[in-house]
Scaffold this motif. Structure first.
Motif, PDB file in Angstrom:
ATOM      1  N   CYS A  42       0.825  -1.209   0.000  1.00 32.48           N
ATOM      2  CA  CYS A  42       0.000   0.000   0.000  1.00 32.48           C
ATOM      3  C   CYS A  42       0.858   1.257   0.000  1.00 32.48           C
ATOM      4  CB  CYS A  42      -0.930  -0.002   1.211  1.00 32.48           C
ATOM      5  SG  CYS A  42      -2.206  -1.273   1.147  1.00 32.48           S
ATOM      6  N   LEU A  43       1.997   1.194   0.677  1.00 30.38           N
ATOM      7  CA  LEU A  43       2.877   2.356   0.727  1.00 30.38           C
ATOM      8  C   LEU A  43       3.487   2.634  -0.642  1.00 30.38           C
ATOM      9  CD1 LEU A  43       4.026   4.394   2.789  1.00 30.38           C
ATOM     10  CD2 LEU A  43       5.996   2.884   3.047  1.00 30.38           C
ATOM     11  N   ALA A  44       3.749   1.571  -1.423  1.00 31.16           N
ATOM     12  CA  ALA A  44       4.378   1.744  -2.725  1.00 31.16           C
ATOM     13  C   ALA A  44       3.398   2.165  -3.800  1.00 31.16           C
ATOM     14  CB  ALA A  44       5.069   0.438  -3.141  1.00 31.16           C
ATOM     15  N   MET A  45       2.114   1.888  -3.606  1.00 28.32           N
ATOM     16  CA  MET A  45       1.119   2.167  -4.626  1.00 28.32           C
ATOM     17  C   MET A  45       0.336   3.438  -4.281  1.00 28.32           C
ATOM     18  SD  MET A  45       1.349   0.005  -7.012  1.00 28.32           S
ATOM     19  CE  MET A  45       2.241  -1.519  -7.287  1.00 28.32           C
ATOM     20  N   ARG A  46       0.422   4.443  -5.133  1.00 29.91           N
ATOM     21  CA  ARG A  46      -0.243   5.719  -4.881  1.00 29.91           C
ATOM     22  C   ARG A  46      -1.754   5.555  -4.731  1.00 29.91           C
ATOM     23  NH1 ARG A  46      -2.719   9.353  -8.281  1.00 29.91           N
ATOM     24  NH2 ARG A  46      -2.732  11.552  -7.609  1.00 29.91           N
ATOM     25  N   ARG A  47      -2.343   4.709  -5.576  1.00 29.93           N
ATOM     26  CA  ARG A  47      -3.792   4.535  -5.515  1.00 29.93           C
ATOM     27  C   ARG A  47      -4.224   3.957  -4.171  1.00 29.93           C
ATOM     28  NH1 ARG A  47      -2.004   0.276  -8.840  1.00 29.93           N
ATOM     29  NH2 ARG A  47      -2.310  -1.777  -7.871  1.00 29.93           N
ATOM     30  N   CYS A  48      -3.367   3.120  -3.564  1.00 37.79           N
ATOM     31  CA  CYS A  48      -3.740   2.460  -2.314  1.00 37.79           C
ATOM     32  C   CYS A  48      -3.835   3.459  -1.173  1.00 37.79           C
ATOM     33  CB  CYS A  48      -2.737   1.354  -1.977  1.00 37.79           C
ATOM     34  SG  CYS A  48      -2.780  -0.060  -3.102  1.00 37.79           S
ATOM     35  N   TRP A  49      -2.827   4.334  -1.050  1.00 34.67           N
ATOM     36  CA  TRP A  49      -2.902   5.240   0.095  1.00 34.67           C
ATOM     37  C   TRP A  49      -3.954   6.315  -0.117  1.00 34.67           C
ATOM     38  CZ3 TRP A  49      -1.778  10.269  -0.920  1.00 34.67           C
ATOM     39  CH2 TRP A  49      -0.827  10.592  -1.894  1.00 34.67           C
ATOM     40  N   ILE A  50      -4.299   6.637  -1.365  1.00 29.28           N
ATOM     41  CA  ILE A  50      -5.411   7.569  -1.586  1.00 29.28           C
ATOM     42  C   ILE A  50      -6.729   6.920  -1.163  1.00 29.28           C
ATOM     43  CG2 ILE A  50      -6.762   8.749  -3.351  1.00 29.28           C
ATOM     44  CD1 ILE A  50      -4.229   9.314  -4.857  1.00 29.28           C
ATOM     45  N   ILE A  51      -6.945   5.680  -1.584  1.00 31.01           N
ATOM     46  CA  ILE A  51      -8.202   4.993  -1.252  1.00 31.01           C
ATOM     47  C   ILE A  51      -8.307   4.741   0.248  1.00 31.01           C
ATOM     48  CG2 ILE A  51      -9.439   2.807  -1.547  1.00 31.01           C
ATOM     49  CD1 ILE A  51      -8.402   2.767  -4.446  1.00 31.01           C
ATOM     50  N   LEU A  52      -7.210   4.347   0.898  1.00 28.85           N
ATOM     51  CA  LEU A  52      -7.240   4.104   2.335  1.00 28.85           C
ATOM     52  C   LEU A  52      -7.393   5.404   3.126  1.00 28.85           C
ATOM     53  CD1 LEU A  52      -4.579   1.277   2.811  1.00 28.85           C
ATOM     54  CD2 LEU A  52      -7.069   1.082   2.748  1.00 28.85           C
ATOM     55  N   SER A  53      -6.817   6.490   2.644  1.00 25.95           N
ATOM     56  CA  SER A  53      -7.007   7.785   3.304  1.00 25.95           C
ATOM     57  C   SER A  53      -8.467   8.210   3.238  1.00 25.95           C
ATOM     58  CB  SER A  53      -6.117   8.847   2.654  1.00 25.95           C
ATOM     59  OG  SER A  53      -4.752   8.539   2.803  1.00 25.95           O
ATOM     60  N   ALA A  54      -9.078   8.027   2.078  1.00 25.43           N
ATOM     61  CA  ALA A  54     -10.506   8.339   1.955  1.00 25.43           C
ATOM     62  C   ALA A  54     -11.342   7.441   2.862  1.00 25.43           C
ATOM     63  CB  ALA A  54     -10.950   8.182   0.500  1.00 25.43           C
ATOM     64  N   PHE A  55     -10.948   6.166   2.981  1.00 24.90           N
ATOM     65  CA  PHE A  55     -11.683   5.249   3.853  1.00 24.90           C
ATOM     66  C   PHE A  55     -11.588   5.681   5.304  1.00 24.90           C
ATOM     67  CE2 PHE A  55     -11.913   1.046   6.106  1.00 24.90           C
ATOM     68  CZ  PHE A  55     -13.253   0.803   5.822  1.00 24.90           C
ATOM     69  N   PHE A  56     -10.415   6.151   5.728  1.00 26.43           N
ATOM     70  CA  PHE A  56     -10.265   6.647   7.096  1.00 26.43           C
ATOM     71  C   PHE A  56     -11.202   7.830   7.345  1.00 26.43           C
ATOM     72  CE2 PHE A  56      -8.445   9.587  10.150  1.00 26.43           C
ATOM     73  CZ  PHE A  56      -8.113   8.772  11.218  1.00 26.43           C
ATOM     74  N   LEU A  57     -11.248   8.763   6.424  1.00 23.25           N
ATOM     75  CA  LEU A  57     -12.096   9.948   6.600  1.00 23.25           C
ATOM     76  C   LEU A  57     -13.576   9.581   6.608  1.00 23.25           C
ATOM     77  CD1 LEU A  57     -10.166  12.399   4.250  1.00 23.25           C
ATOM     78  CD2 LEU A  57     -10.224  12.456   6.747  1.00 23.25           C
TER      79      LEU A  57
END
Length: 545
Positions: A290-305
């Motif tokens: 997830c750290l290496a993939m830009r799409r992953c941390w964007i999607i997980l950040s949105a999920f946190f919010l």
């Protein structure tokens, strides 16, 4: 620092027979050899890793993914999610009485803090072990780990009904969270088993079952708790008189046993891994992926919010509704609040069964989620206006119902769509369980933080004598506006980032021949891990990052 070319690699000893065989295999794969040159990984070191690699890749041959056969996995999996929901929600109707019976408070008005301690233990447990259970399901199969979770519910639910102290209740709920990762694993199973045609129905099933489970769980907890009080001629002097909260917990346990039987007999196996081909290298951890993939941390950040805002509002809404009209609330009783929450469960089912399928025909996933976010924001912003214009009047219910419909349906469809984003951002199915478990940990951390922040914010706003919007309506105005943050993150994604891996517009894969974290050799000849590298592949539909 990575080696830039094969010629820069340190010399290797004479290869063994297995090493030589692996080298021959690599030399027959020119595309992998080219990747070795790009990443500075020598053919010799790649071959050596291949000889010793014990990593696994998914065995996807044991399930029929035909849309016509989707019901074979959807129905048993729905039973798993129903067990999860009921095991969580059945305690809410009696939790306050349970705390009062522990004898640690002198008034029922003081039970809220201690009830919060108990309910938060389950979330805390999942916060620690979500990705662990997901990774285990990647290695040993989804069905096996789902069965463990159901077995934990069957064993520990009755123990919760036997608790006589606050510490015992907190310990049991913590253990249930630590030893059960079924919410994340069930969603990973949908990602494994679904096709682009059945993915929407699979994740909508989760929301529908959860809405139905909310109704069943609340009914079970309310009707079966304290049976000696409600039916003294039947239960007085029995074990249910001494342990007044055992009966609903036994119901949850028996339902979990039934779910375990259904899972073992009828749920097709998926996610179990075969031996990983040597040229794929070592499998990265879910966090590294997830750290290496830009799409992953964007999607997980949105999920946190999304999790932070929605769980916060779910806690604030009853407190606001029961507050007096003078302080900006509706002055409702518990029956009215319970009726509104039951309507919310009904609206959740309606939104996912009737509204979402229609919208999917017209909009792609990303703009569709933005539309759903807009509906949710409208409902949240309008909710405090109900008290402003209709509190303590006959018009309050006709006004509350459509506003709550906007809020609940909008948020429910956002959840469903985002669950599919989390699954689809994992292009390597060998990591799907672990990454989905990591997302569960992200959601749990948001819930823990939201619980503290929202409770303090609503307490301050109810005591505030400031004008609108800084009065009791502050939480709704603030959280409704804050939904613009996940909205903005949604705009940063492309269609290829969230497309189903089997879809035509899924873009590139994660290039499994080049692992994100691959062992390499340093100048001294010792093996190490290369730094994560993201994969960029531009196509006409968008970018894979």
């Amino acid at each position: 620092m990575q080696l830039s070319a094969e010629s820069d690699a340190p010399p290797h000893p004479i290869p063994s027979q297995a090493h030589a065989q692996g080298l021959a295999e690599l030399e027959d794969q020119p595309e992998h050899a080219a990747q070795c040159l790009q990443t500075g990984t020598s053919l010799h070191s790649a071959a050596a890793r291949g000889a010793d690699s014990e990593e696994r890749v998914p065995d996807n041959q044991s399930i029929n993914k035909s849309p016509a056969e989707a019901w074979r996995w959807m129905l048993p999996l729905a039973f798993v999610f129903l067990n999860e929901c009921i095991s969580v929600t059945m305690m809410y109707p009696f939790l306050g009485y349970m705390v009062y019976d522990f004898g640690i408070v002198t008034s029922k008005d003081m039970v809220g803090k201690y009830a919060g301690y108990i309910s938060s233990m389950y979330v805390l447990g999942q916060l620690f072990t979500g990705s662990t259970w997901g990774s285990l399901s990647d290695r040993y199969g989804r069905r096996a780990v789902l069965s463990v979770g159901l077995g934990v519910i069957a064993l520990l639910a009755p123990l919760f009904g036997l608790c006589r102290t606050l510490e015992q209740a907190m310990a049991v709920r913590l253990a249930m969270g630590l030893l059960n990762g079924n919410q994340a694993i069930g969603k990973a199973y949908i990602g494994d088993a679904s096709t682009p045609e059945t993915e929407g129905a699979g994740f909508a099933m989760v929301a529908v079952v959860w809405g139905f489970g909310n109704i069943i769980g609340a009914s079970v907890g309310g009707l079966l708790a304290r049976p000696a009080v409600h039916l003294p001629h039947v239960f007085a002097g029995t074990v249910f008189d001494r342990f007044p909260y055992l009966l609903p917990c036994l119901f949850s346990s028996l339902l979990a046993v039934a779910g375990l039987v259904v899972t073992r007999l009828f749920l097709p196996e998926f996610g179990r891994q075969q031996k990983r081909p040597s040229h794929l290298g070592l499998l990265p951890s879910p966090f590294a992926y997830c750290l290496a993939m830009r799409r992953c941390w964007i999607i997980l950040s949105a999920f946190f919010l999304i999790s932070f805002f929605e769980f916060g509002l779910q806690e604030v809404y009853p407190l606001w509704a029961i507050s007096s009209v003078d302080s900006g609330g509706l002055d409702w009783g518990t029956a009215q609040v319970g009726f509104a929450q039951s309507l919310g469960g009904l609206f959740l089912m309606v939104g996912n069964l009737a509204v979402l399928p229609v919208l999917r025909r017209w909009l792609k996933p990303l703009p569709l989620q933005r539309l759903c976010m807009a509906l949710a924001m409208a409902g949240i912003w309008l909710m405090p206006m109900v008290a402003l214009c209709c509190a303590a009047t006959p018009w309050v219910y006709p006004v509350v119902v459509p506003v709550q419909f906007l809020w609940t349906v909008g948020v429910g469809m956002v959840w469903t769509i985002h669950f599919s984003f989390i699954n689809n951002m994992v292009k390597d199915p060998s990591l799907r369980g672990g990454v989905t478990g990591l997302s569960q940990q992200v959601g749990c951390s948001a819930r823990v933080l939201s619980h503290t922040f929202s409770a303090k914010l609503v307490a301050w706003s109810l005591r505030s004598h400031l004008p609108f919007p800084f009065d009791s309506r502050l939480v709704f105005v603030l959280y409704g506006t804050a939904w613009l943050l996940p909205f903005a993150l949604n705009c940063r994604l492309s269609d290829a980032d969230v497309a189903h891996p089997d879809a035509e517009d899924a873009g590139c894969e994660d290039q499994p021949h080049q692992p994100l974290l691959s062992p390499d050799t340093d100048a001294g000849g010792s093996e190490r891990l290369a730094e994560p590298t993201s994969v960029v592949c531009t196509q006409s539909q968008g970018e894979c990052r």
